[in-house]
Design a protein around this motif. Structure first.
Motif, short mmCIF file in Angstrom:
data_model
loop_
_atom_site.label_atom_id
_atom_site.label_comp_id
_atom_site.label_asym_id
_atom_site.label_seq_id
_atom_site.Cartn_x
_atom_site.Cartn_y
_atom_site.Cartn_z
N SER A 46 0.81 -1.22 0.00
CA SER A 46 0.00 0.00 0.00
C SER A 46 0.85 1.27 0.00
O SER A 46 0.36 2.34 -0.37
CB SER A 46 -0.95 0.00 1.21
OG SER A 46 -0.22 0.08 2.43
N THR A 49 0.90 2.33 -3.50
CA THR A 49 -0.40 2.40 -4.15
C THR A 49 -0.93 3.83 -4.11
O THR A 49 -0.91 4.47 -3.05
CB THR A 49 -1.43 1.48 -3.47
OG1 THR A 49 -0.91 0.14 -3.43
CG2 THR A 49 -2.75 1.49 -4.20
N TRP A 51 -3.67 6.89 -4.13
CA TRP A 51 -5.01 7.05 -3.57
C TRP A 51 -6.07 6.87 -4.65
O TRP A 51 -7.11 6.24 -4.42
CB TRP A 51 -5.15 8.42 -2.93
CG TRP A 51 -4.26 8.64 -1.74
CD1 TRP A 51 -3.04 9.23 -1.74
CD2 TRP A 51 -4.53 8.25 -0.38
NE1 TRP A 51 -2.52 9.25 -0.46
CE2 TRP A 51 -3.41 8.66 0.39
CE3 TRP A 51 -5.60 7.62 0.25
CZ2 TRP A 51 -3.35 8.45 1.76
CZ3 TRP A 51 -5.53 7.41 1.62
CH2 TRP A 51 -4.42 7.81 2.36
N ILE A 54 -6.92 3.29 -5.39
CA ILE A 54 -7.81 2.67 -4.39
C ILE A 54 -9.26 3.01 -4.70
O ILE A 54 -10.14 2.14 -4.67
CB ILE A 54 -7.44 3.14 -2.98
CG1 ILE A 54 -6.03 2.67 -2.62
CG2 ILE A 54 -8.46 2.61 -1.95
CD1 ILE A 54 -5.54 3.17 -1.27
N TYR A 64 -9.16 -0.26 2.46
CA TYR A 64 -7.89 0.03 1.80
C TYR A 64 -7.48 1.50 1.97
O TYR A 64 -6.28 1.81 2.01
CB TYR A 64 -7.95 -0.36 0.33
CG TYR A 64 -8.00 -1.85 0.15
CD1 TYR A 64 -6.91 -2.64 0.51
CD2 TYR A 64 -9.14 -2.50 -0.35
CE1 TYR A 64 -6.95 -4.02 0.38
CE2 TYR A 64 -9.18 -3.88 -0.48
CZ TYR A 64 -8.08 -4.63 -0.11
OH TYR A 64 -8.12 -6.01 -0.23
N LYS A 68 -4.06 2.45 3.79
CA LYS A 68 -3.14 3.41 3.19
C LYS A 68 -2.82 4.53 4.16
O LYS A 68 -1.66 4.96 4.28
CB LYS A 68 -3.76 3.97 1.90
CG LYS A 68 -2.98 5.08 1.22
CD LYS A 68 -1.69 4.59 0.63
CE LYS A 68 -1.00 5.70 -0.15
NZ LYS A 68 0.31 5.28 -0.72
N ARG A 71 -0.49 3.26 6.75
CA ARG A 71 0.84 3.00 6.19
C ARG A 71 1.64 4.29 6.02
O ARG A 71 2.88 4.26 6.09
CB ARG A 71 0.69 2.30 4.84
CG ARG A 71 2.02 1.90 4.18
CD ARG A 71 2.80 0.93 5.04
NE ARG A 71 4.05 0.54 4.44
CZ ARG A 71 5.16 1.27 4.46
NH1 ARG A 71 5.15 2.46 5.05
NH2 ARG A 71 6.26 0.84 3.90
N THR A 72 0.97 5.41 5.82
CA THR A 72 1.68 6.69 5.70
C THR A 72 2.24 7.14 7.05
O THR A 72 3.16 7.96 7.10
CB THR A 72 0.73 7.79 5.17
OG1 THR A 72 -0.38 7.92 6.06
CG2 THR A 72 0.25 7.44 3.78
#
Length: 225
Positions: A46, A49, A51, A54, A64, A68, A71-72
């Motif tokens: 992610s 990936t 935005w 998604i 998701y 995300k 994960r940031t």
């Protein structure tokens, strides 16, 4: 005084149970359950990936986007698991602490009958199930707009979450003695045709067909009866 003591004991038992449960979920390894290794891979991917990608995927967008966002902030999957554990169980902890009248029985039913093991494997599913609590309170207080919004948010995390739409009519359903002629035959039909019913529900939810087998959990069925 006796009522206050019972209330304190009930709250203590439920709080201890949920606290231990959250700690177990936070400290588990990816080898626990069938899906965590795949979730860890998706969590790592992610980071790369977009935005917009998604949004275009159109499936479980809520989860998701949440993944995300997490994960940031951190690349540690263990921290992500802890966050999911708190968010997925916090509302249920509050609900049981407020609504339960018998802590031992409540905990026993939760561990035995409810999808207890799902919390150790699925992430999208348990986050979707977290919306059951606000949906229940919306149904209780007849707040249609908020209830529909809750169902929609649940759907964004997992398509099967639309099933919580049944909470509203079921909550306000008043059962009388005449239902004794309807419910037992309905239960029997569901038991006899459980596999085709499950298959249809999975297709309506847009999920891939999973292999089905008989678990032999008839003791739980007897308990429910």
């Amino acid at each position: 005084k006796r009522y206050e003591d019972n209330a304190f004991s009930r709250q203590l038992s439920i709080s201890a149970f949920f606290l231990i449960w959250i700690v177990l979920l936070s400290l588990r390894d990816v080898t626990c359950g069938m899906d965590l290794a795949r979730y860890e891979l998706k969590f790592s991917e992610s980071a790369h990936t977009e935005w917009s990608e998604i949004w275009r995927s159109g499936k479980d967008v809520g989860y998701y986007l949440f993944q995300k966002s997490a994960r940031t902030v951190t690349a540690d999957f263990g921290i992500f698991l802890s966050l999911v554990a708190v968010l997925s169980l916090g509302g249920i902890w509050f609900f049981y602490g407020r609504e339960s009248e018998c802590a031992p029985l409540t905990i026993a039913l939760l561990v035995t009958v409810a999808p207890f093991t799902m919390y150790f494997s699925g992430l999208r599913q348990v986050l979707a199930m977290a919306f059951v609590v606000p949906a229940w309170y919306c149904a209780k207080h007849k707040r249609w707009g908020w209830f529909i919004l809750t169902v929609f948010l649940t759907f964004l995390f997992h398509r099967s979450g639309v099933v919580i739409a049944l909470i509203y009519p079921l909550y306000h359903l008043r059962l009388s003695r005449k239902w004794v002629y309807v419910l037992p035959p309905a239960f029997l039909l569901v038991l006899l045709f459980n596999k085709p019913i499950f298959r249809v529900l999975m297709q309506l939810a847009g999920e891939e067909e999973y292999p089905m087998s008989d678990t032999g959990a008839y003791a739980v069925l007897i308990l429910l009866v």
